[in-house]
Design an enzyme around this catalytic site. Structure first.
Site, mmCIF file in Angstrom:
data_model
loop_
_atom_site.group_PDB
_atom_site.id
_atom_site.type_symbol
_atom_site.label_atom_id
_atom_site.label_comp_id
_atom_site.label_asym_id
_atom_site.label_seq_id
_atom_site.Cartn_x
_atom_site.Cartn_y
_atom_site.Cartn_z
ATOM 1 N N ASP A 158 64.452 21.205 51.538
ATOM 2 C CA ASP A 158 63.227 21.615 52.191
ATOM 3 C C ASP A 158 62.102 21.751 51.297
ATOM 4 O O ASP A 158 62.044 22.194 50.037
ATOM 5 C CB ASP A 158 63.254 22.946 52.841
ATOM 6 C CG ASP A 158 62.210 23.082 53.748
ATOM 7 O OD1 ASP A 158 62.062 22.449 54.800
ATOM 8 O OD2 ASP A 158 61.461 24.021 53.302
ATOM 9 N N HIS B 281 46.716 15.792 56.747
ATOM 10 C CA HIS B 281 48.189 15.042 57.172
ATOM 11 C C HIS B 281 48.513 13.678 56.483
ATOM 12 O O HIS B 281 49.619 13.398 56.007
ATOM 13 C CB HIS B 281 48.021 14.810 58.558
ATOM 14 C CG HIS B 281 48.218 16.175 59.420
ATOM 15 N ND1 HIS B 281 49.530 16.830 59.483
ATOM 16 C CD2 HIS B 281 47.275 16.853 59.860
ATOM 17 C CE1 HIS B 281 49.112 18.168 60.092
ATOM 18 N NE2 HIS B 281 48.017 18.154 60.426
ATOM 19 N N ASP C 118 51.743 12.960 54.492
ATOM 20 C CA ASP C 118 52.677 11.784 54.831
ATOM 21 C C ASP C 118 52.978 11.252 53.661
ATOM 22 O O ASP C 118 54.009 10.841 53.367
ATOM 23 C CB ASP C 118 52.129 10.763 55.826
ATOM 24 C CG ASP C 118 52.053 11.205 57.339
ATOM 25 O OD1 ASP C 118 52.730 12.189 57.468
ATOM 26 O OD2 ASP C 118 51.302 10.824 58.106
ATOM 27 N N GLU D 19 60.265 18.353 57.260
ATOM 28 C CA GLU D 19 60.161 18.165 55.912
ATOM 29 C C GLU D 19 61.471 18.750 55.344
ATOM 30 O O GLU D 19 61.646 18.975 54.211
ATOM 31 C CB GLU D 19 59.191 19.398 55.181
ATOM 32 C CG GLU D 19 59.301 20.624 55.618
ATOM 33 C CD GLU D 19 58.573 21.393 56.905
ATOM 34 O OE1 GLU D 19 58.476 22.487 56.914
ATOM 35 O OE2 GLU D 19 58.062 20.335 57.739
#
Length: 293
Positions: A181, A194, A198, A224
């Protein structure tokens, strides 16, 4: 004998050979597609018209049609073409020469027997089949892969684990599961946008994939969260892999952010065939240990 007008109106290539393989008839379709007029073709062999042409399977088929009767077929799948007819407009598709389905049949008996060779252009069918195959492969890839990272997705993971679980029980080997994670990933999105988030996901996917074996599987399991599955991998080796992922992530600059901005945590669980658990339980245990980490 077939009417000459009908013979020349046929939408396929038709040529007639005598026993010595000399051409007795050559229809308009062949004239238009080869550029060889009937007058120049008659009396010659295909080898005369197309220097270097050697097709033993065709010679054998003609011989069998003459001596044993019954039609012979040369499919494009195995033989591609009989006569080399160029298709420059399709060269970029890997079809520089017309694909042909060839039908060979003898008529008459003895020395006067002739062989009628029919040539059907199946290039269009080949193109459509190739296109459909390509579409099917892309659809299968889309179904099994995450569109952003191009890693495998959950759907593929469960299918892979179902098969691998049976193999591990049968051949008595462990499977390590790493649930990975990205720490505080929401802050990356909030502070850098964002698009940067990405890019981090894409670059992190590459980092993980480059650090595992070809037999291993890595998938994007959630937003994630990533799942790494290592067949035939014991606890010690799995811990080494997990450690490298954590270290490499901390040391790498992702999406142009300073090294150390992106970090990750890992939860490790091991499937032991001596004490088997279900694929679902293995993943849940890796997720539980990730939470503790």
């Amino acid at each position: 004998m077939m009417d000459a007008a009908l013979f020349n109106a046929l939408p396929i290539g038709v040529l007639v050979l005598d026993r010595g393989r000399a051409i007795l008839a050559w229809n308009r379709w062949l004239e238009e597609n080869t550029g060889i007029e009937s007058g120049r073709a008659i009396g010659h062999t295909l080898a005369d018209l197309f220097p270097g042409m050697v097709n033993r399977r065709f010679d054998m088929a003609v011989e069998q049609a003459l001596n044993r009767g019954g039609p012979q077929i040369l499919s494009q799948t195995l033989h591609r073409h009989l006569i080399p007819i160029e298709l420059p407009s399709l060269a970029r598709h890997g079809l520089g020469l017309m694909r042909q389905h060839v039908h060979i049949e003898a008529h008459g008996e003895g020395d006067t027997a002739v062989v009628v060779v029919s040539i059907i252009d199946v290039t269009g069918s080949v193109l459509r089949t190739d296109a459909l195959t390509d579409i099917a492969q892309r659809l299968e890839s889309d179904v099994n892969h995450d569109p952003l990272t191009r890693l495998f997705n959950r759907r593929f993971v469960w299918e892979w684990m179902e098969h691998q679980h049976k193999q591990a029980l049968r051949y008595d080997y462990p499977i390590a599961a790493l649930m990975v994670d990205l720490d505080l990933f929401k802050e990356v999105n909030d502070h850098h946008g964002h698009l940067a988030g990405d890019r981090v996901l894409q670059e992190f996917a590459v980092l993980i994939a480059e650090g595992i074996r070809e037999s291993d599987v890595v998938a994007r399991f959630g937003g994630e969260e990533f799942l790494v599955l290592l067949p035939r991998c014991d606890q010690e080796l799995a811990a080494d892999v997990a450690g490298r992922i954590v270290l490499n992530t901390r040391e790498k600059s992702m999406a142009g952010l300073p090294a150390g901005t992106v970090t990750c945590s890992v939860g490790l669980a091991l499937f032991d065939p001596a004490h088997p658990v279900s694929p679902g339980d293995l993943v849940r245990e890796a997720d539980r240990r990730l939470y503790l980490a």
